[in-house]
Design an enzyme around this catalytic site. Structure first.
Site, mmCIF file in Angstrom:
data_model
loop_
_atom_site.group_PDB
_atom_site.id
_atom_site.type_symbol
_atom_site.label_atom_id
_atom_site.label_comp_id
_atom_site.label_asym_id
_atom_site.label_seq_id
_atom_site.Cartn_x
_atom_site.Cartn_y
_atom_site.Cartn_z
ATOM 1 N N CYS A 79 0.835 -1.206 0.000
ATOM 2 C CA CYS A 79 0.000 0.000 0.000
ATOM 3 C C CYS A 79 0.866 1.251 0.000
ATOM 4 O O CYS A 79 1.459 1.609 1.030
ATOM 5 C CB CYS A 79 -0.906 -0.031 1.230
ATOM 6 S SG CYS A 79 -1.852 1.475 1.440
ATOM 7 N N CYS A 91 -0.463 4.096 2.281
ATOM 8 C CA CYS A 91 -0.276 3.850 3.725
ATOM 9 C C CYS A 91 1.180 4.056 4.128
ATOM 10 O O CYS A 91 1.464 4.607 5.179
ATOM 11 C CB CYS A 91 -0.646 2.421 4.113
ATOM 12 S SG CYS A 91 -2.095 1.765 3.321
ATOM 13 N N ASP A 92 2.110 3.573 3.301
ATOM 14 C CA ASP A 92 3.503 3.451 3.763
ATOM 15 C C ASP A 92 4.510 4.312 3.009
ATOM 16 O O ASP A 92 5.670 4.395 3.426
ATOM 17 C CB ASP A 92 3.943 1.973 3.659
ATOM 18 C CG ASP A 92 3.081 1.081 4.535
ATOM 19 O OD1 ASP A 92 2.659 1.555 5.606
ATOM 20 O OD2 ASP A 92 2.814 -0.077 4.148
#
Ligand code: NAP
Length: 311
Positions: free
Chosen positions: A132, A135-136
């Protein structure tokens, strides 16, 4: 007895929920996590009609709001099984907290990211391996990232990761990309992106965080070390059908087979979105499937008690 239970809250489920609630069906959506599905981990969406550019999370938040405004109830429950009912008894759905009876079921639980399956992948999830970018990505400022895959996800998310990384290397098992031409061109021209073709990752190493990968060239079989700080994997998706009864027809990849009206082979069980067997998996096609499904379901439910022949 519900008119409809929707399983899954991605774009297909949310569109179905909006249509069903607007049509005043007695409907509930069961979603094991937050509504939004894979789009909620998609950085940017630029091919949703009428909205030239929007973040994935924003788009699905608006879909959820629109569905709730029409009266859709969304429950945070994981579906464990569907028991196929006979005739007009309806189907039974068991979740981790409740049991339901419903005339119709719409399976819209989508798919989840496929793993590469190489050595060191599982151990490094959260320590340099990610599925992701939204997200990261921010954890990789000024770092060197490897992106695996050659489809729309790999190339789009690779482009997004250039916002943070100093360099993004896309590793693809063939010598050409499968992604849409427009984003291919953007990636190929991008000064921070380079490519390693005809290659796969055989191992991911580093203690405690990723610092090296072993890359195998599929043409020469040569394996080389390649220093990276992170590996983002976008090698497709697998359908989440564990709870779907075996008698519902699926293709060899496990995707649910429907007709053009989104009926499965079992009366009263319908499916829409990324979980169905089809070629094009886009947000807009998932929404289209869902709208079609609700119109079919309305018709099915109307005839449900009136004419058992329909079953
Ligand atoms: P995808 O289109 O299935 O592409 C997966 C990529 O991973 C392919 O390039 C494939 O290689 C490669 N691959 C598969 N297994 C692998 C393995 N074990 N090791 C190394 N590489 C592997 O998946 P996706 O990019 O996630 O897209 C999924 C669907 O969503 C597609 O229909 C796509 O069009 C759609 N999508 C659309 C958009 C958009 O329109 N904006 C954005 C994202 C996704 P090969 O090419 O050799 O098969």
């Amino acid at each position: 007895m519900y008119d409809l239970i929707i399983i899954g809250g991605g774009p297909a489920g949310l569109t179905a929920g909006m249509y069903a609630a607007r049509s005043k069906l007695n409907v509930v959506m069961l979603e094991k996590m937050m509504p939004g599905g894979n789009v909620s981990i998609t950085a940017e969406v630029e091919n949703y009609p009428g909205i030239p550019n929007i973040g994935g999370p924003d788009l699905v938040m608006q879909m959820e709001k629109q569905a709730r405004d029409f009266g859709l109830e969304i429950r945070s429950e994981e579906v464990l099984s569907i028991e196929v009912g006979a005739g007009t008894n309806g189907h039974s759905i068991k979740s981790d907290t409740n049991e339901y009876k419903t005339k119709s079921v719409l399976i819209a639980s989508g798919s989840s990211p496929r793993r590469i399956g190489c050595q060191g992948e599982d151990e490094h999830i959260g320590r340099g391996v990610s599925y992701c970018a939204t997200c990261d990505g921010a954890f990789f400022r000024e770092k060197h990232i490897a992106v695996v895959g050659g489809g729309d996800s790999a190339v789009e998310e690779g482009l997004y990761l250039t916002k943070f990384a100093k360099r993004v290397t896309i590793i693809h098992r063939r010598d050409r990309l499968r992604a849409d031409k427009i984003i291919q061109e953007k990636a190929i021209k991008h000064p921070k992106i380079d490519f390693i073709w005809d290659s796969v990752i055989e191992g991911i190493e580093g203690t405690p965080v990723v610092n090296n990968i072993k890359i195998k060239n599929l043409k020469s079989s040569e394996v080389t070390d390649f220093k990276v700080d992170g590996v983002f994997v976008f090698v497709g998706y697998i359908p989440g059908t564990d709870y779907v009864p075996g008698i519902v027809n699926k293709d060899e990849g496990g995707y649910i087979i429907t007709d053009l009206e989104m009926r499965t082979n079992i009366p009263g069980i319908f499916a829409a979105g990324d979980i169905i067997a089809k070629k094009q998996r886009q947000i807009v096609t998932a929404c289209g499937d869902a709208a079609t499904a609700i119109k079919t379901i309305e018709h099915y439910n109307e005839w449900y008690y009136e004419d058992e022949q329909y079953l």
